[in-house]
Enzyme design. Structure first.
Site, mmCIF file in Angstrom:
data_model
loop_
_atom_site.group_PDB
_atom_site.id
_atom_site.type_symbol
_atom_site.label_atom_id
_atom_site.label_comp_id
_atom_site.label_asym_id
_atom_site.label_seq_id
_atom_site.Cartn_x
_atom_site.Cartn_y
_atom_site.Cartn_z
ATOM 1 N N ARG A 109 -39.577 113.268 -36.514
ATOM 2 C CA ARG A 109 -40.120 114.309 -35.643
ATOM 3 C C ARG A 109 -39.032 115.296 -35.206
ATOM 4 N NH1 ARG A 109 -41.016 112.893 -31.109
ATOM 5 N NH2 ARG A 109 -40.241 110.753 -31.118
ATOM 6 N N LYS A 126 -48.791 112.773 -33.828
ATOM 7 C CA LYS A 126 -48.307 112.844 -32.452
ATOM 8 C C LYS A 126 -48.777 114.102 -31.725
ATOM 9 C CE LYS A 126 -46.168 108.930 -32.168
ATOM 10 N NZ LYS A 126 -46.802 107.837 -31.384
ATOM 11 N N HIS A 144 -48.899 104.842 -24.830
ATOM 12 C CA HIS A 144 -48.174 104.696 -26.089
ATOM 13 C C HIS A 144 -47.918 103.204 -26.295
ATOM 14 C CE1 HIS A 144 -44.423 105.678 -28.707
ATOM 15 N NE2 HIS A 144 -45.514 105.642 -29.435
ATOM 16 N N SER A 161 -40.694 104.148 -30.972
ATOM 17 C CA SER A 161 -40.601 103.849 -32.397
ATOM 18 C C SER A 161 -39.413 102.932 -32.676
ATOM 19 C CB SER A 161 -40.435 105.149 -33.180
ATOM 20 O OG SER A 161 -40.266 104.889 -34.543
ATOM 21 N N LYS A 217 -43.706 97.603 -31.832
ATOM 22 C CA LYS A 217 -45.117 97.657 -31.442
ATOM 23 C C LYS A 217 -46.031 97.242 -32.596
ATOM 24 C CE LYS A 217 -45.798 101.867 -30.212
ATOM 25 N NZ LYS A 217 -44.532 102.350 -30.811
ATOM 26 N N THR A 218 -45.817 97.873 -33.749
ATOM 27 C CA THR A 218 -46.679 97.594 -34.893
ATOM 28 C C THR A 218 -46.470 96.176 -35.390
ATOM 29 O OG1 THR A 218 -46.681 99.914 -35.539
ATOM 30 C CG2 THR A 218 -47.251 98.314 -37.240
ATOM 31 N N ASP A 273 -50.660 101.738 -31.974
ATOM 32 C CA ASP A 273 -49.746 102.735 -31.394
ATOM 33 C C ASP A 273 -50.274 103.488 -30.182
ATOM 34 O OD1 ASP A 273 -47.160 104.036 -31.589
ATOM 35 O OD2 ASP A 273 -48.218 105.816 -32.271
ATOM 36 N N ARG A 323 -41.981 105.072 -43.882
ATOM 37 C CA ARG A 323 -43.250 104.807 -43.200
ATOM 38 C C ARG A 323 -44.370 104.482 -44.187
ATOM 39 N NH1 ARG A 323 -43.466 104.747 -37.400
ATOM 40 N NH2 ARG A 323 -41.548 105.779 -36.709
#
Length: 545
Positions: free
Chosen positions: A72, A213, A232, A250, A254-255, A269, A335
């Site tokens: 990003r 996002k 988030h 990130s 989390k994932t 997410d 990703r």
């Protein structure tokens, strides 16, 4: 003028052709080439290959490269300063203002660019709860990025597409560069959000994460104004119906931690928490796959071998088309984008009840935070507002090594409102529903980055599973002296006791004390911005250097 629409929704599915651009007049577009509406994944594959947008790898995933942007660009995101929202926005480094006149010129620039392109239109929803669902139209010149959008958001049925009316539109022009002098941007890259016009402009970057996002940003504005806490976080559901939330930036896990074969995945997410419970904002997952292994993360690993998955910046052998998940020659931030139903034990409706547990994830590059700690409600508010972690290399442009960061609510780059708005809503819900909160460090142990090593995933999984199952409720805790955290003296499930006490894992305890003191000072310095907004108990819940 132009060509016939390849497949429009709903017209083409009934065999009725449209002229090119029909239905796009409201977007200001008058495209001169083909417009493809809501194509299926196989059709998008065909177009992406025809257009040379990437390659099909062994076993079927589509692989695209987004260089030079492989993360990003938060410094290139702007919100239009307009009367309807200006008084509510948390203006500053996160939400940079863009004047309406600049936005108008930029939109005209984008429209001229897109009118000359072959276009792919994707109509989707954000928000699994129908009461809060937002219809969104994406318009992009790239078939693979239309597939990304198809994967990441909720997919309308054919009957829903008949009368689909977008509540927001995204004009995506990855090859279109802004002129800072004319458009008020900082560079050729731009993510410009106009809440009044319900339009988002994205250009100068091929990185697909900007599409995802940008929608999260507008949901973080819209949802709280409807009484929904936008978060988030990932979320999953246990066999007894208990919901767990995992907050983190990130690279914190989390994932990975939410995709647990012992629990059902709600989402990986972004979620909302309404009076009815938790619901997923999305219809897919966007997993970081660098060094992904079949043994460590079997469900996510399997998606990298599936037709329909989009692999972003993953290295592919040009002859065999085999993928190399350990290679970081393009970026560390590799990703995989895939529909959530690629995870076998997901919740089909994307909705569940109120959480029983909240886990705040941090990736501590200093190696001083304990691997798991129980938080009081005041500590939960302190750490939620602090949002400490280390940014992992490759997640954003210019980040080449782990470095400390404090990101309010574990998602400051995506918060249009002041963090205190989200914190107050979370605190009220924690109190109302009696939620137990935890802090989990998935970062380093035995020393800082470069000296110690990352926490073993197996140990972290065992700690989280024990916490969510209530197996830590009757285990004694020890108060960690610097951060004031209550650390369990033991964790069932094969976790060595010594791992729980980070100071003891360092070869030099004096060096640990110095690093812990420095980090505690950074916490205090960061929290000064919130000190006058919170209850004294929250101010006192932080570390003492």
């Amino acid at each position: 003028m132009g060509t016939e629409v390849k497949r429009s929704a709903p017209a083409s599915r009934t065999g009725t052709p449209r002229r090119a651009g029909a239905g796009l007049e409201v977007s200001g577009l008058a495209p001169q080439s083909a417009v493809h509406w809501n194509l299926t994944p196989p059709e998008l594959y065909e177009h992406a290959v025809r257009r040379g947008e990437g390659v099909i790898a062994e076993r079927g995933p589509f692989c695209a490269v987004t260089t030079p942007h492989t993360g990003r660009s938060p410094g290139d995101k702007f919100l239009v300063r307009e009367p309807g929202s200006a008084d509510h926005i948390w203006w500053g480094k996160v939400n940079q203002p863009l004047e309406p006149a600049h936005f108008e010129r930029l939109q005209q620039h984008v429209v001229r660019h897109l009118d000359a392109q072959e276009l792919f239109v994707r109509d989707v929803y954000a928000g699994a709860d129908p009461a809060y669902r937002l219809p969104i139209r994406f318009i992009t010149p790239n078939a693979w990025q239309a597939l990304f959008v198809h994967n990441m958001f909720l997919r309308p049925t054919l009957s829903e597409l008949v009368d689909f009316t977008p509540g927001f539109q995204v004009l995506h022009a990855p090859e279109c560069l802004a002129d800072p002098a004319a458009h008020g941007t900082k560079s050729g890259t731009f993510i410009a959000v106009n809440l009044a016009k319900r339009t988002i402009l994205i250009g100068g970057t091929r990185y697909a994460g900007e599409l995802k996002k940008s929608i999260f940003t507008i949901l973080n504005y819209l949802m709280p104004r409807q009484g929904v806490l936008s978060m988030h976080c990932s979320a999953n559901l246990g066999e007894t119906g208990d919901v767990a939330l995992f907050f983190g930036l990130s690279g914190t896990g989390k994932t990975t931690l939410s995709a647990d074969p012992e629990r059902k995945l709600i989402g990986d997410d972004e979620h909302g928490w309404s009076d009815r419970g938790v619901f997923n904002f999305e219809g897919g997952c966007y997993a970081k796959v660098i060094h992904l292994s079949r043994d460590g993360e079997p469900e996510i690993y399997a998606t990298t071998r599936m037709f329909g998955t989009v692999l972003e910046n993953v290295v592919v052998d040009p002859e065999t088309r085999a993928i190399d998940l350990d290679a970081d020659t393009i970026t560390e931030n590799t990703r995989a984008s895939y529909p959530i139903h690629f995870i076998p034990n997901h919740i089909p409706g994307g909705m569940a009840g109120h959480p029983s547990h909240i886990v705040f994830l941090t990736c501590d590059a200093f190696g001083v935070m304990p691997p798991i700690a129980r938080l009081s409600p005041a500590q939960a508010m302190y750490h939620f507002l602090s949002g400490y972690t280390a940014k992992v290399a490759g997640t954003e442009r210019g980040v080449t090594a782990p470095r400390e960061t404090f990101s309010a609510c574990f998602g400051a780059p995506f918060l249009p409102l002041h963090p205190h708005v989200y914190a107050e809503m979370l605190g009220e819900r924690i109190a109302k529903h009696g939620v137990q909160c935890w802090l989990v460090n998935t970062g380093w142990t035995g020393g800082p980055a470069g000296v110690g090593h990352r926490m073993r995933l197996g140990h972290t999984r065992a700690m989280v599973r024990a916490a969510l199952a209530g197996r830590l409720d009757r285990i004694a805790t020890e108060r960690e002296p610097v951060f004031g955290l209550e650390v369990p003296t033991r964790v069932p499930g094969g976790v060595p006791d010594e791992v729980l006490r980070p100071r003891g894992t360092w070869p030099d305890p004096v060096a640990y004390d110095a690093a812990a003191g420095r980090l505690a000072g950074l916490f205090q310095q960061n929290f000064r911005q919130f000190a006058d907004l919170v209850h004294p108990a929250v101010r006192e819940a932080g570390p003492r250097p």
